[in-house]
Design an enzyme around this catalytic site. Structure first.
Site, PDB file in Angstrom:
ATOM      1  N   LYS A 259       0.817  -1.195   0.000  1.00 18.65           N
ATOM      2  CA  LYS A 259       0.000   0.000   0.000  1.00 18.65           C
ATOM      3  C   LYS A 259       0.862   1.261   0.000  1.00 18.65           C
ATOM      4  O   LYS A 259       0.419   2.326  -0.349  1.00 18.65           O
ATOM      5  CB  LYS A 259      -0.895   0.000   1.258  1.00 18.65           C
ATOM      6  N   GLY A 260       2.109   1.088   0.442  1.00 20.87           N
ATOM      7  CA  GLY A 260       2.963   2.251   0.691  1.00 20.87           C
ATOM      8  C   GLY A 260       3.230   3.138  -0.504  1.00 20.87           C
ATOM      9  O   GLY A 260       3.493   4.325  -0.361  1.00 20.87           O
TER      10      GLY A 260
ATOM     11  N   GLU B  88       7.704   1.350  -6.402  1.00 23.01           N
ATOM     12  CA  GLU B  88       7.823   0.912  -5.004  1.00 23.01           C
ATOM     13  C   GLU B  88       8.112   2.132  -4.138  1.00 23.01           C
ATOM     14  O   GLU B  88       8.773   3.086  -4.580  1.00 23.01           O
ATOM     15  CB  GLU B  88       8.958  -0.128  -4.930  1.00 23.01           C
ATOM     16  N   ASP B  89       7.634   2.097  -2.900  1.00 25.53           N
ATOM     17  CA  ASP B  89       7.895   3.230  -2.002  1.00 25.53           C
ATOM     18  C   ASP B  89       9.344   3.257  -1.532  1.00 25.53           C
ATOM     19  O   ASP B  89      10.014   4.283  -1.600  1.00 25.53           O
ATOM     20  CB  ASP B  89       6.924   3.212  -0.799  1.00 25.53           C
TER      21      ASP B  89
ATOM     22  N   ASP C  13      14.409  -1.734   0.920  1.00 26.18           N
ATOM     23  CA  ASP C  13      15.100  -1.906   2.195  1.00 26.18           C
ATOM     24  C   ASP C  13      16.023  -3.125   2.055  1.00 26.18           C
ATOM     25  O   ASP C  13      17.127  -3.010   1.529  1.00 26.18           O
ATOM     26  CB  ASP C  13      14.023  -2.077   3.277  1.00 26.18           C
TER      27      ASP C  13
ATOM     28  N   PHE D 153      13.976   4.251  10.022  1.00 24.05           N
ATOM     29  CA  PHE D 153      12.619   3.820   9.721  1.00 24.05           C
ATOM     30  C   PHE D 153      11.794   5.067   9.443  1.00 24.05           C
ATOM     31  O   PHE D 153      11.625   5.929  10.312  1.00 24.05           O
ATOM     32  CB  PHE D 153      11.995   3.008  10.864  1.00 24.05           C
ATOM     33  N   VAL D 154      11.330   5.176   8.203  1.00 23.98           N
ATOM     34  CA  VAL D 154      10.686   6.421   7.774  1.00 23.98           C
ATOM     35  C   VAL D 154       9.178   6.238   7.619  1.00 23.98           C
ATOM     36  O   VAL D 154       8.695   5.145   7.324  1.00 23.98           O
ATOM     37  CB  VAL D 154      11.302   6.947   6.454  1.00 23.98           C
TER      38      VAL D 154
ATOM     39  N   ARG E  17       0.432   7.426   7.128  1.00 20.42           N
ATOM     40  CA  ARG E  17       0.508   7.454   5.658  1.00 20.42           C
ATOM     41  C   ARG E  17       0.127   8.821   5.091  1.00 20.42           C
ATOM     42  O   ARG E  17       0.553   9.193   4.007  1.00 20.42           O
ATOM     43  CB  ARG E  17      -0.448   6.406   5.060  1.00 20.42           C
TER      44      ARG E  17
HETATM   45  P1  5GP Z   1      12.188  -4.927   1.642  1.00 20.58           P
HETATM   46  O1  5GP Z   1      11.535  -6.164   1.127  1.00 20.58           O
HETATM   47  O2  5GP Z   1      13.030  -4.216   0.610  1.00 20.58           O
HETATM   48  O3  5GP Z   1      12.949  -5.187   2.904  1.00 20.58           O
HETATM   49  O4  5GP Z   1      11.055  -3.953   2.119  1.00 20.58           O
HETATM   50  C1  5GP Z   1      10.137  -3.437   1.290  1.00 20.58           C
HETATM   51  C2  5GP Z   1       8.940  -2.936   2.044  1.00 20.58           C
HETATM   52  O5  5GP Z   1       9.161  -2.816   3.447  1.00 20.58           O
HETATM   53  C3  5GP Z   1       8.598  -1.535   1.583  1.00 20.58           C
HETATM   54  O6  5GP Z   1       7.788  -1.572   0.453  1.00 20.58           O
HETATM   55  C4  5GP Z   1       7.907  -0.969   2.794  1.00 20.58           C
HETATM   56  O7  5GP Z   1       6.540  -1.310   2.764  1.00 20.58           O
HETATM   57  C5  5GP Z   1       8.574  -1.650   3.960  1.00 20.58           C
HETATM   58  N1  5GP Z   1       9.623  -0.793   4.537  1.00 20.58           N
HETATM   59  C6  5GP Z   1      10.951  -0.941   4.439  1.00 20.58           C
HETATM   60  N2  5GP Z   1      11.592   0.052   5.068  1.00 20.58           N
HETATM   61  C7  5GP Z   1      10.633   0.852   5.567  1.00 20.58           C
HETATM   62  C8  5GP Z   1      10.670   2.079   6.317  1.00 20.58           C
HETATM   63  O8  5GP Z   1      11.720   2.659   6.663  1.00 20.58           O
HETATM   64  N3  5GP Z   1       9.468   2.617   6.630  1.00 20.58           N
HETATM   65  C9  5GP Z   1       8.286   2.042   6.302  1.00 20.58           C
HETATM   66  N4  5GP Z   1       7.178   2.674   6.674  1.00 20.58           N
HETATM   67  N5  5GP Z   1       8.214   0.893   5.587  1.00 20.58           N
HETATM   68  C10 5GP Z   1       9.377   0.317   5.239  1.00 20.58           C
END
Ligand code: 5GP
Length: 177
Positions: A42-43, A98-99, A102, A151-152, A164
């Site tokens: 959803k981000g 993608e938002d 990470d 963590f944002v 959000r």
């Molecule tokens: P990844 O699979 O790359 O570890 O993470 C992807 C998803 O994790 C992002 O689409 C997001 O939803 C969530 N995420 C990762 N880091 C953050 C962060 O710093 N803040 C928030 N709100 N969501 C995060």
């Protein structure tokens, strides 16, 4: 836990400027390709809705839902599709929006899964990138901002489905009460 917004990382104006630049670049790169923009729920919904309004080219938009986070700030490492796209990807130029990248596990999974559907091309546009946290190497073709390990929240990004709606991007701090 007490939640506080510790600092503002990117202001409304900084975000608007960068999203406009990304939209202009994508419009040039995809001008003749009639891309399918796949928004990762959803981000990314807030980012994507601003981004596509800076793309005055022929395109389609669809949405995919993935899940890997609960109400925690750490990835579970497990990714699954909770809502699939409806458009056929065969022969399409697909742009995943993608938002934030990470660990990279979500995008690694999406690239592998959507790649099986034989798109003509498959690229990634992410608003934020946290390269220091990467566990899976994924090519991020378009990046809004690279950030340190914070963590944002805000501009679509949540903590436990909150924050959000904030128009800026901030760093969330969690403290024991
Ligand atoms: P990844 O699979 O790359 O570890 O993470 C992807 C998803 O994790 C992002 O689409 C997001 O939803 C969530 N995420 C990762 N880091 C953050 C962060 O710093 N803040 C928030 N709100 N969501 C995060």
């Amino acid at each position: 836990m007490r939640e506080t917004i510790e600092q503002q990382l990117f202001s409304v104006d900084e975000i608007a400027q960068r999203v406009q630049e990304l939209g202009q670049q994508l419009s040039l790169d995809y001008a003749q390709l009639d891309p399918l923009v796949v928004v990762v729920l959803k981000g990314s919904a807030v980012f994507a809705s601003d981004l596509i309004r800076h793309m005055p080219i022929s395109l389609q938009v669809d949405y995919i839902g993935t899940s890997s986070y609960g109400d925690d700030t750490q990835s579970s490492g497990q990714v699954r599709i909770v809502k699939d796209i409806e458009v056929n990807l065969l022969g399409r130029h697909v742009l995943i929006v993608e938002d934030i990248v990470d660990t990279g596990l979500t995008l690694q999974y999406l690239l592998a899964t959507l790649g099986l559907r034989e798109p003509a091309s498959l690229k990634i546009c992410a608003l934020l990138d946290k390269p220091s946290r990467r566990r899976a190497e994924v090519p991020v073709d378009y990046v809004g901002f690279s950030i340190d390990d914070h963590f944002v929240i805000g501009y679509g990004l949540d903590y436990a489905s909150r924050y959000r709606q904030l128009p800026f991007i901030g760093v969330l701090k969690l403290e024991e009460e």
